[in-house]
Scaffold this motif. Structure first.
Motif, PDB file in Angstrom:
ATOM      1  N   UNK A  33       0.822  -1.285   0.136  1.00 13.95           N
ATOM      2  CA  UNK A  33       0.394   0.007   0.144  1.00 13.95           C
ATOM      3  C   UNK A  33       0.951   1.137  -0.017  1.00 13.95           C
ATOM      4  N   UNK A  34       0.425   1.964  -1.472  1.00 16.66           N
ATOM      5  CA  UNK A  34       1.837   3.310  -1.341  1.00 16.66           C
ATOM      6  C   UNK A  34       1.630   4.401  -0.417  1.00 16.66           C
ATOM      7  N   UNK A  35       2.484   4.676   0.541  1.00 13.89           N
ATOM      8  CA  UNK A  35       1.617   5.938   1.200  1.00 13.89           C
ATOM      9  C   UNK A  35       1.573   4.934   3.192  1.00 13.89           C
ATOM     10  N   UNK A  36       2.489   3.790   2.920  1.00 13.53           N
ATOM     11  CA  UNK A  36       2.698   3.009   4.473  1.00 13.53           C
ATOM     12  C   UNK A  36       3.545   2.181   4.399  1.00 13.53           C
ATOM     13  N   UNK A  37       3.932   2.182   5.128  1.00  9.34           N
ATOM     14  CA  UNK A  37       4.921   1.257   5.680  1.00  9.34           C
ATOM     15  C   UNK A  37       5.104  -0.285   5.346  1.00  9.34           C
ATOM     16  N   UNK A  38       3.843  -0.674   5.123  1.00 10.07           N
ATOM     17  CA  UNK A  38       3.660  -1.846   4.882  1.00 10.07           C
ATOM     18  C   UNK A  38       3.248  -2.288   6.381  1.00 10.07           C
ATOM     19  N   UNK A  39       2.689  -4.112   7.035  1.00  8.90           N
ATOM     20  CA  UNK A  39       2.533  -4.704   7.698  1.00  8.90           C
ATOM     21  C   UNK A  39       3.951  -4.945   8.807  1.00  8.90           C
ATOM     22  N   UNK A  40       2.874  -5.822   9.773  1.00 11.17           N
ATOM     23  CA  UNK A  40       5.071  -6.056  10.341  1.00 11.17           C
ATOM     24  C   UNK A  40       5.703  -7.363   9.604  1.00 11.17           C
ATOM     25  N   UNK A  41       6.714  -7.310   9.208  1.00 12.86           N
ATOM     26  CA  UNK A  41       6.976  -7.923   8.473  1.00 12.86           C
ATOM     27  C   UNK A  41       7.442  -9.331   9.139  1.00 12.86           C
ATOM     28  N   UNK A  42       7.281  -9.858  10.538  1.00 11.50           N
ATOM     29  CA  UNK A  42       7.187 -11.194  11.022  1.00 11.50           C
ATOM     30  C   UNK A  42       5.388 -11.574  11.298  1.00 11.50           C
ATOM     31  N   UNK A  43       4.930 -12.607  11.555  1.00 14.58           N
ATOM     32  CA  UNK A  43       4.260 -13.183  12.268  1.00 14.58           C
ATOM     33  C   UNK A  43       4.522 -13.106  14.232  1.00 14.58           C
ATOM     34  N   UNK A  44       5.960 -12.749  14.307  1.00 11.53           N
ATOM     35  CA  UNK A  44       6.642 -12.772  15.222  1.00 11.53           C
ATOM     36  C   UNK A  44       6.326 -11.325  16.157  1.00 11.53           C
ATOM     37  N   UNK A  45       6.275 -10.629  14.958  1.00 10.93           N
ATOM     38  CA  UNK A  45       6.080  -9.059  15.891  1.00 10.93           C
ATOM     39  C   UNK A  45       4.692  -8.675  15.675  1.00 10.93           C
ATOM     40  N   UNK A  46       4.665  -7.795  17.135  1.00 10.50           N
ATOM     41  CA  UNK A  46       3.223  -6.695  17.747  1.00 10.50           C
ATOM     42  C   UNK A  46       3.515  -5.752  17.378  1.00 10.50           C
ATOM     43  N   UNK A  47       2.786  -4.780  16.095  1.00 14.18           N
ATOM     44  CA  UNK A  47       2.746  -3.477  17.029  1.00 14.18           C
ATOM     45  C   UNK A  47       1.159  -2.977  17.337  1.00 14.18           C
TER      46      UNK A  47
END
Length: 178
Positions: free
Chosen positions: A61-75
């Motif tokens: 999604x342009x304009x975002x940094x995306x989603x967590x890059x691993x299933x082990x990362x929680x935001x």
């Protein structure tokens, strides 16, 4: 400024990544138009040992940094008081990461503010959309609490610059209301 001409006909890249500062949408669009390659944002932090949020060629999604890059990362997006916020609200990004640092060497107060339990307070003002993409809006140090809402000065500057041909004549200041 002289325009540099580059022969991109031999490029085989399909996607390029930008990091360090939030990538303006217009740069992503212009890059793709001129090169045929995607240019997407990723976000990481030294305290978290590398990339944390990422876009990829199949899901971005342009304009975002995306989603967590691993299933082990929680935001988690939190307000000034550390309370989790719903999707669509701007707040501070907190990250739980298996490779997170435990603190800063000889900086006890900064460590206490940034590292709480298994969570790291990035100090970045972000917004998460319903699909889970996270957009960096600014830094906590450049934010103001207005009507109980956390507002980044970068967000205001972006809105002004995207709607006014004379945006370079505007300035944004924060006044302490105490």
């Amino acid at each position: 400024m002289k325009e540099i001409k580059i022969d991109i006909s031999k490029f085989t890249m399909k996607i390029n990544f930008a990091a360090g500062e939030p990538l303006p949408t217009w740069i992503s669009k212009e890059w793709e138009e001129k090169t045929g390659c995607l240019l997407v944002d990723v976000w990481g932090a030294t305290e978290l040992c590398g990339p944390v949020l990422a876009n990829n060629a199949n899901e971005y999604k342009i304009g975002t940094c995306g989603k967590p890059s691993s299933r082990h990362i929680i935001c988690d997006i939190r307000d000034f008081d550390g309370v989790s916020l719903p999707v669509g609200k701007e707040g501070t990004l907190w990250v739980k990461h298996p490779s997170m640092a435990v603190g800063y060497h000889n900086l006890i107060e900064k460590s206490r503010q940034s590292f709480q339990g298994h969570w790291y307070n990035t100090g970045d003002i972000v917004e998460i959309n319903p699909q889970g993409y996270i957009a960096i809006k600014g830094r906590f140090k450049r934010a103001a609490k207005i009507g109980g809402e956390l507002i980044s000065m970068e967000s205001i500057e972006y809105l002004v610059s995207s709607h006014s041909i004379t945006f370079e004549h505007a300035s944004i200041i924060s006044v302490d209301d105490t």
